[in-house]
Structure formats: C-alpha cells, structure tokens
Design a protein around this motif. Structure first.
Motif, PDB file in Angstrom:
ATOM      1  N   ILE A  93      -4.282  -0.814   7.428  1.00 18.55           N
ATOM      2  CA  ILE A  93      -4.123   0.627   7.303  1.00 18.55           C
ATOM      3  C   ILE A  93      -3.301   1.124   8.489  1.00 18.55           C
ATOM      4  CG2 ILE A  93      -5.287   2.865   7.123  1.00 18.55           C
ATOM      5  CD1 ILE A  93      -5.753   0.988   4.710  1.00 18.55           C
ATOM      6  N   LYS A  94      -2.098   1.562   8.198  1.00 19.55           N
ATOM      7  CA  LYS A  94      -1.157   1.993   9.241  1.00 19.55           C
ATOM      8  C   LYS A  94      -1.204   3.512   9.459  1.00 19.55           C
ATOM      9  CE  LYS A  94       2.221   0.589  11.911  1.00 19.55           C
ATOM     10  NZ  LYS A  94       2.010  -0.311  13.016  1.00 19.55           N
ATOM     11  N   GLU A  95      -1.538   4.266   8.385  1.00 20.90           N
ATOM     12  CA  GLU A  95      -1.580   5.726   8.499  1.00 20.90           C
ATOM     13  C   GLU A  95      -2.590   6.301   7.506  1.00 20.90           C
ATOM     14  OE1 GLU A  95       1.131   9.198   6.748  1.00 20.90           O
ATOM     15  OE2 GLU A  95       2.226   7.897   8.129  1.00 20.90           O
ATOM     16  N   ASP A 102     -10.374  16.685   1.412  1.00 17.06           N
ATOM     17  CA  ASP A 102      -9.056  17.277   1.150  1.00 17.06           C
ATOM     18  C   ASP A 102      -8.758  17.322  -0.341  1.00 17.06           C
ATOM     19  OD1 ASP A 102      -8.558  17.578   3.855  1.00 17.06           O
ATOM     20  OD2 ASP A 102      -7.059  15.981   3.977  1.00 17.06           O
ATOM     21  N   GLN A 103      -8.074  18.362  -0.762  1.00 21.39           N
ATOM     22  CA  GLN A 103      -7.529  18.447  -2.112  1.00 21.39           C
ATOM     23  C   GLN A 103      -6.163  17.760  -2.094  1.00 21.39           C
ATOM     24  OE1 GLN A 103      -8.933  19.836  -4.932  1.00 21.39           O
ATOM     25  NE2 GLN A 103     -10.759  20.230  -3.735  1.00 21.39           N
ATOM     26  N   VAL A 104      -5.858  16.997  -3.137  1.00 22.67           N
ATOM     27  CA  VAL A 104      -4.571  16.317  -3.226  1.00 22.67           C
ATOM     28  C   VAL A 104      -3.912  16.626  -4.563  1.00 22.67           C
ATOM     29  CG1 VAL A 104      -5.058  14.429  -1.613  1.00 22.67           C
ATOM     30  CG2 VAL A 104      -5.726  14.195  -4.007  1.00 22.67           C
ATOM     31  N   LEU A 105      -2.602  16.567  -4.568  1.00 24.36           N
ATOM     32  CA  LEU A 105      -1.812  16.774  -5.772  1.00 24.36           C
ATOM     33  C   LEU A 105      -1.463  15.429  -6.386  1.00 24.36           C
ATOM     34  CD1 LEU A 105       0.647  19.440  -4.316  1.00 24.36           C
ATOM     35  CD2 LEU A 105      -1.386  19.849  -5.712  1.00 24.36           C
ATOM     36  N   LEU A 106      -1.008  15.428  -7.609  1.00 26.61           N
ATOM     37  CA  LEU A 106      -0.505  14.219  -8.245  1.00 26.61           C
ATOM     38  C   LEU A 106       0.600  13.637  -7.375  1.00 26.61           C
ATOM     39  CD1 LEU A 106      -0.107  12.283 -10.680  1.00 26.61           C
ATOM     40  CD2 LEU A 106       1.509  13.959 -11.582  1.00 26.61           C
ATOM     41  N   ASP A 107       0.516  12.357  -7.096  1.00 24.31           N
ATOM     42  CA  ASP A 107       1.549  11.629  -6.358  1.00 24.31           C
ATOM     43  C   ASP A 107       1.604  11.985  -4.866  1.00 24.31           C
ATOM     44  OD1 ASP A 107       3.439   9.590  -6.552  1.00 24.31           O
ATOM     45  OD2 ASP A 107       5.103  11.004  -6.724  1.00 24.31           O
ATOM     46  N   GLU A 108       0.571  12.630  -4.344  1.00 25.84           N
ATOM     47  CA  GLU A 108       0.543  12.959  -2.917  1.00 25.84           C
ATOM     48  C   GLU A 108       0.053  11.753  -2.121  1.00 25.84           C
ATOM     49  OE1 GLU A 108      -1.280  16.322   0.121  1.00 25.84           O
ATOM     50  OE2 GLU A 108      -1.448  16.614  -2.035  1.00 25.84           O
ATOM     51  N   ARG A 109       0.725  11.470  -1.007  1.00 24.20           N
ATOM     52  CA  ARG A 109       0.371  10.320  -0.176  1.00 24.20           C
ATOM     53  C   ARG A 109      -0.974  10.529   0.500  1.00 24.20           C
ATOM     54  NH1 ARG A 109       4.556   7.399   3.880  1.00 24.20           N
ATOM     55  NH2 ARG A 109       3.150   7.164   5.618  1.00 24.20           N
ATOM     56  N   VAL A 110      -1.851   9.532   0.363  1.00 23.82           N
ATOM     57  CA  VAL A 110      -3.185   9.570   0.959  1.00 23.82           C
ATOM     58  C   VAL A 110      -3.215   8.711   2.218  1.00 23.82           C
ATOM     59  CG1 VAL A 110      -5.624   9.012   0.573  1.00 23.82           C
ATOM     60  CG2 VAL A 110      -4.257   9.972  -1.285  1.00 23.82           C
ATOM     61  N   MET A 111      -2.546   7.560   2.153  1.00 26.12           N
ATOM     62  CA  MET A 111      -2.480   6.656   3.303  1.00 26.12           C
ATOM     63  C   MET A 111      -1.319   5.694   3.139  1.00 26.12           C
ATOM     64  SD  MET A 111      -5.801   4.189   2.607  1.00 26.12           S
ATOM     65  CE  MET A 111      -6.902   5.549   2.273  1.00 26.12           C
ATOM     66  N   PHE A 112      -1.029   4.943   4.201  1.00 26.31           N
ATOM     67  CA  PHE A 112       0.025   3.930   4.150  1.00 26.31           C
ATOM     68  C   PHE A 112      -0.571   2.593   4.552  1.00 26.31           C
ATOM     69  CE2 PHE A 112       3.512   1.389   5.781  1.00 26.31           C
ATOM     70  CZ  PHE A 112       4.416   1.494   4.735  1.00 26.31           C
ATOM     71  N   LEU A 113      -0.302   1.583   3.730  1.00 26.19           N
ATOM     72  CA  LEU A 113      -0.801   0.235   3.938  1.00 26.19           C
ATOM     73  C   LEU A 113       0.367  -0.670   4.296  1.00 26.19           C
ATOM     74  CD1 LEU A 113      -3.244  -1.711   3.685  1.00 26.19           C
ATOM     75  CD2 LEU A 113      -2.654  -1.952   1.266  1.00 26.19           C
ATOM     76  N   GLU A 114       0.261  -1.328   5.443  1.00 26.25           N
ATOM     77  CA  GLU A 114       1.297  -2.240   5.927  1.00 26.25           C
ATOM     78  C   GLU A 114       0.981  -3.672   5.463  1.00 26.25           C
ATOM     79  OE1 GLU A 114       3.221  -2.530  10.224  1.00 26.25           O
ATOM     80  OE2 GLU A 114       1.159  -3.257  10.219  1.00 26.25           O
ATOM     81  N   VAL A 115       1.991  -4.371   4.988  1.00 29.16           N
ATOM     82  CA  VAL A 115       1.804  -5.762   4.550  1.00 29.16           C
ATOM     83  C   VAL A 115       1.432  -6.609   5.748  1.00 29.16           C
ATOM     84  CG1 VAL A 115       2.940  -7.786   3.568  1.00 29.16           C
ATOM     85  CG2 VAL A 115       3.446  -5.533   2.655  1.00 29.16           C
ATOM     86  N   VAL A 116       0.406  -7.443   5.575  1.00 26.22           N
ATOM     87  CA  VAL A 116       0.000  -8.392   6.608  1.00 26.22           C
ATOM     88  C   VAL A 116       0.349  -9.782   6.097  1.00 26.22           C
ATOM     89  CG1 VAL A 116      -1.961  -9.403   7.829  1.00 26.22           C
ATOM     90  CG2 VAL A 116      -1.865  -6.946   7.469  1.00 26.22           C
ATOM     91  N   THR A 117       1.135 -10.502   6.875  1.00 24.23           N
ATOM     92  CA  THR A 117       1.476 -11.864   6.485  1.00 24.23           C
ATOM     93  C   THR A 117       0.680 -12.822   7.354  1.00 24.23           C
ATOM     94  OG1 THR A 117       3.334 -11.886   8.025  1.00 24.23           O
ATOM     95  CG2 THR A 117       3.812 -11.282   5.746  1.00 24.23           C
ATOM     96  N   SER A 118       0.169 -13.857   6.734  1.00 23.42           N
ATOM     97  CA  SER A 118      -0.590 -14.867   7.489  1.00 23.42           C
ATOM     98  C   SER A 118       0.250 -16.121   7.599  1.00 23.42           C
ATOM     99  CB  SER A 118      -1.915 -15.163   6.805  1.00 23.42           C
ATOM    100  OG  SER A 118      -1.688 -15.628   5.507  1.00 23.42           O
ATOM    101  N   GLU A 119       0.433 -16.551   8.805  1.00 19.93           N
ATOM    102  CA  GLU A 119       1.191 -17.770   9.039  1.00 19.93           C
ATOM    103  C   GLU A 119       0.231 -18.865   9.447  1.00 19.93           C
ATOM    104  OE1 GLU A 119       4.200 -16.835  11.870  1.00 19.93           O
ATOM    105  OE2 GLU A 119       5.144 -15.367  10.557  1.00 19.93           O
ATOM    106  N   SER A 120       0.162 -19.915   8.633  1.00 18.61           N
ATOM    107  CA  SER A 120      -0.779 -20.996   8.904  1.00 18.61           C
ATOM    108  C   SER A 120      -0.102 -22.132   9.593  1.00 18.61           C
ATOM    109  CB  SER A 120      -1.385 -21.510   7.593  1.00 18.61           C
ATOM    110  OG  SER A 120      -1.919 -20.429   6.879  1.00 18.61           O
TER     111      SER A 120
END
Length: 120
Positions: A93-95, A102-120
């Motif tokens: 969770i980045k943002e 909160d009230q939200v509208l259709l297509d309103e941004r709730v949060m931003f998820l950053e891709v996590v890459t796992s390097e083994s």
C-alpha cells in the motif's frame, strides 16, 4: 448510434461492472485471457478505485502494508449492499486516498497499490 445516457462499464481488478438502465451487473474476468505472455506487469494498474458511488465502511490495510492478491483491502457500501475491494496482485500500500466513512464516486481512487517483486 444508440443513446447510452448514464450507462457505463468499468473494470475494477478482475470484475467488470456494467451499469445499464438503472441496474448494476458484475462479471468476473479471467485475467489470463486479457494479457499476452510477459505483458501483464506493464498492463496492471495499482490504482484501486471505487466500482460504484457509495460510502467506505472499512479500510482493512495501513500505509506501507504488504498485501497478497485476492486479499480484501477495503469494503464499500452502496444501495444497502457491501462490496469488498480485493488486491488485484501482490503489492504494498503506497497511498491511502480515502478513509473510513468517506463518500466516494464511481471510479474515484481509494488507494494505490505498488507492485512488489520477489527475487529468490
């Protein structure tokens, strides 16, 4: 050309929400059929948006928290129905753009998820 009025279709994660003639339909999408090999990382957005106008009942994550694909991250109430937003991929969770209540509208941004890459 037909008149669409307020009719809309919007993809949120692997759900296609269709609003037609005052009714709402949700269709599950098989993501493997949407992307060709190797292109999915560039095509997935980390924007988690409200699939409908409503009220945020609960945010189940904190800023910086790591989440797994399919994990419930937020619950929105609309027209006396609850809809759980789920993480479309493993990430962090980045943002947090909204908060519980909160009230939200259709297509309103709730949060931003950053891709996590796992390097083994």
């Amino acid at each position: 050309m037909s008149h669409l009025g307020m009719d809309k279709a919007k993809r949120v994660g692997n759900i296609l929400w269709i609003h037609k003639d005052g009714r709402t339909f949700a269709l599950s999408i098989d993501e493997t059929s949407l992307f060709s090999k190797g292109s999915s990382k560039a095509s997935i957005s980390g924007n988690i948006k409200s699939p409908m106008p409503g009220k945020i009942l609960k945010i189940d994550v904190k800023l910086g928290q790591t989440v797994r694909r399919g994990q419930t991250i937020c619950v929105i109430e609309a027209m006396k129905m609850e809809y759980a937003l789920k993480a479309p991929f493993d990430g962090k969770i980045k943002e947090l753009s909204r908060k519980t209540g909160d009230q939200v509208l259709l297509d309103e941004r709730v949060m931003f998820l950053e891709v996590v890459t796992s390097e083994s």
